[in-house]
Scaffold this motif. Sequence first.
Motif, mmCIF file in Angstrom:
data_model
loop_
_atom_site.group_PDB
_atom_site.id
_atom_site.type_symbol
_atom_site.label_atom_id
_atom_site.label_comp_id
_atom_site.label_asym_id
_atom_site.label_seq_id
_atom_site.Cartn_x
_atom_site.Cartn_y
_atom_site.Cartn_z
ATOM 1 N N UNK A 276 0.806 -1.222 0.000
ATOM 2 C CA UNK A 276 0.000 0.000 0.000
ATOM 3 C C UNK A 276 0.842 1.277 0.000
ATOM 4 N N UNK A 277 2.071 1.208 0.511
ATOM 5 C CA UNK A 277 2.913 2.409 0.588
ATOM 6 C C UNK A 277 4.237 2.132 -0.104
ATOM 7 N N UNK A 278 4.926 3.209 -0.501
ATOM 8 C CA UNK A 278 6.245 3.031 -1.113
ATOM 9 C C UNK A 278 7.315 2.880 -0.030
ATOM 10 N N UNK A 279 8.537 2.601 -0.455
ATOM 11 C CA UNK A 279 9.611 2.292 0.488
ATOM 12 C C UNK A 279 9.933 3.465 1.403
ATOM 13 N N UNK A 280 10.001 4.681 0.852
ATOM 14 C CA UNK A 280 10.350 5.845 1.671
ATOM 15 C C UNK A 280 9.290 6.105 2.732
ATOM 16 N N UNK A 281 8.013 5.967 2.362
ATOM 17 C CA UNK A 281 6.933 6.149 3.334
ATOM 18 C C UNK A 281 7.010 5.082 4.412
ATOM 19 N N UNK A 282 7.318 3.848 4.012
ATOM 20 C CA UNK A 282 7.417 2.753 4.978
ATOM 21 C C UNK A 282 8.541 3.011 5.981
ATOM 22 N N UNK A 283 9.689 3.509 5.494
ATOM 23 C CA UNK A 283 10.806 3.782 6.387
ATOM 24 C C UNK A 283 10.454 4.871 7.392
ATOM 25 N N UNK A 284 9.767 5.895 6.927
ATOM 26 C CA UNK A 284 9.380 6.991 7.812
ATOM 27 C C UNK A 284 8.382 6.509 8.858
ATOM 28 N N UNK A 285 7.400 5.710 8.423
ATOM 29 C CA UNK A 285 6.407 5.193 9.365
ATOM 30 C C UNK A 285 7.035 4.228 10.356
ATOM 31 N N UNK A 286 8.130 3.581 9.954
ATOM 32 C CA UNK A 286 8.802 2.653 10.859
ATOM 33 C C UNK A 286 9.328 3.327 12.113
ATOM 34 N N UNK A 287 9.528 4.643 12.073
ATOM 35 C CA UNK A 287 10.016 5.358 13.242
ATOM 36 C C UNK A 287 8.968 5.449 14.347
ATOM 37 N N UNK A 288 7.724 5.093 14.038
ATOM 38 C CA UNK A 288 6.688 5.061 15.071
ATOM 39 C C UNK A 288 7.023 4.067 16.174
ATOM 40 N N UNK A 289 7.823 3.043 15.845
ATOM 41 C CA UNK A 289 8.149 2.028 16.852
ATOM 42 C C UNK A 289 8.953 2.625 18.005
ATOM 43 N N UNK A 290 9.602 3.773 17.772
ATOM 44 C CA UNK A 290 10.341 4.431 18.851
ATOM 45 C C UNK A 290 9.372 4.882 19.940
ATOM 46 N N UNK A 291 8.267 5.509 19.514
ATOM 47 C CA UNK A 291 7.270 5.999 20.468
ATOM 48 C C UNK A 291 6.472 4.841 21.057
ATOM 49 N N UNK A 292 6.071 3.872 20.201
ATOM 50 C CA UNK A 292 5.280 2.749 20.703
ATOM 51 C C UNK A 292 6.086 1.908 21.695
ATOM 52 N N UNK A 293 7.393 1.814 21.502
ATOM 53 C CA UNK A 293 8.221 1.103 22.470
ATOM 54 C C UNK A 293 8.180 1.797 23.824
#
Length: 335
Positions: free
Chosen positions: A95-112
Amino acid sequence: MQWYVVASVLTILTSSQGILTTLSQSNGGYKYDYSTVPFLAEVFKLIVSSMLLWRECQRSPSPKMTTDWRSVRLYPIPSIIYLVHNNVQFATLTYVDTSTYQIMGNLKIVTTGILFRLFLKRKLSTLQWMAIVLLAIGTTTSQVKGCGQASCDSVFSSPIQGYVLGILSACLSALAGVYTEFLMKKNNDSLYWQNIQLYTFGAIFNLAKLVLDDFRSGFEKGAWWQRLFNGYSITTWMVVLNLGSTGLLVSWLMKYADNIVKVYSTSMAMLLTMLLSVFLFNFKPTLQLFLGIFVCIMSLHMYFAPPRVLVDLPLTAKAAPESIVEASVDRRTTS
């Protein structure tokens, strides 16, 4: 061994993962079956942990090893969570491109940080929460390309399913880490015994994936044991050893430090990888990259520095304990 030494080594090893994986490619592709790499890494971790446990058992007193089934049955859960997480990752990329996926992956910092507080009951100060948010902002800033490029607009143009799956992926990644820390700290068992339990189930799940791939392909490339080492080079073996060593260091941090230290280590590794790519792969650095690095360094200082270094305490507050001591001395002398 101090946690910051282990975290620094983890940062270096993690930053070299992507570089080694890129160097292991040939003509833009892989000559080896890359699904065999995680399996061999799990086997490597299992062998190293078994050797270290055997060495530990030669000493006195013997290490504690809980063999109760009620304890052992908890260890497959991280592997199951990671298995679901990997499938969610693939679904997100549809559903998303690679750059968007990488940016969204930073959410794990807050969720952790959130799961760290909810499940492990570890209280963080306001400054530490601000530092975690700054870390997420800094890593995101370093990944954002120039707004004149088309990829900048694509971050906000993906379908809603992509964002939902991206958030789910971040939550699963954080949950796996927090749950692993819970397992490592729930008793005082030997670290190596706990590793053996984790990596045994990890190897079983990775082996099951290889067998499943065989059936899906109709054994077109042969059985998994026939292609296990096909196309392997020195660089490929370095990828396996790097991945295995990284896992061993992470388990040490989960036992003797915590998830937040791991998050900072992996985030700094990402920035270090981008810097090394400038020299190795002619990656063009951007202003956003340097701004992101600066913000992440500020975050690192805010989280780990003692509060007295970050906040200037008033002189009266510092003098108060001394005045109390003097008053108590005066009372004793007069009495």
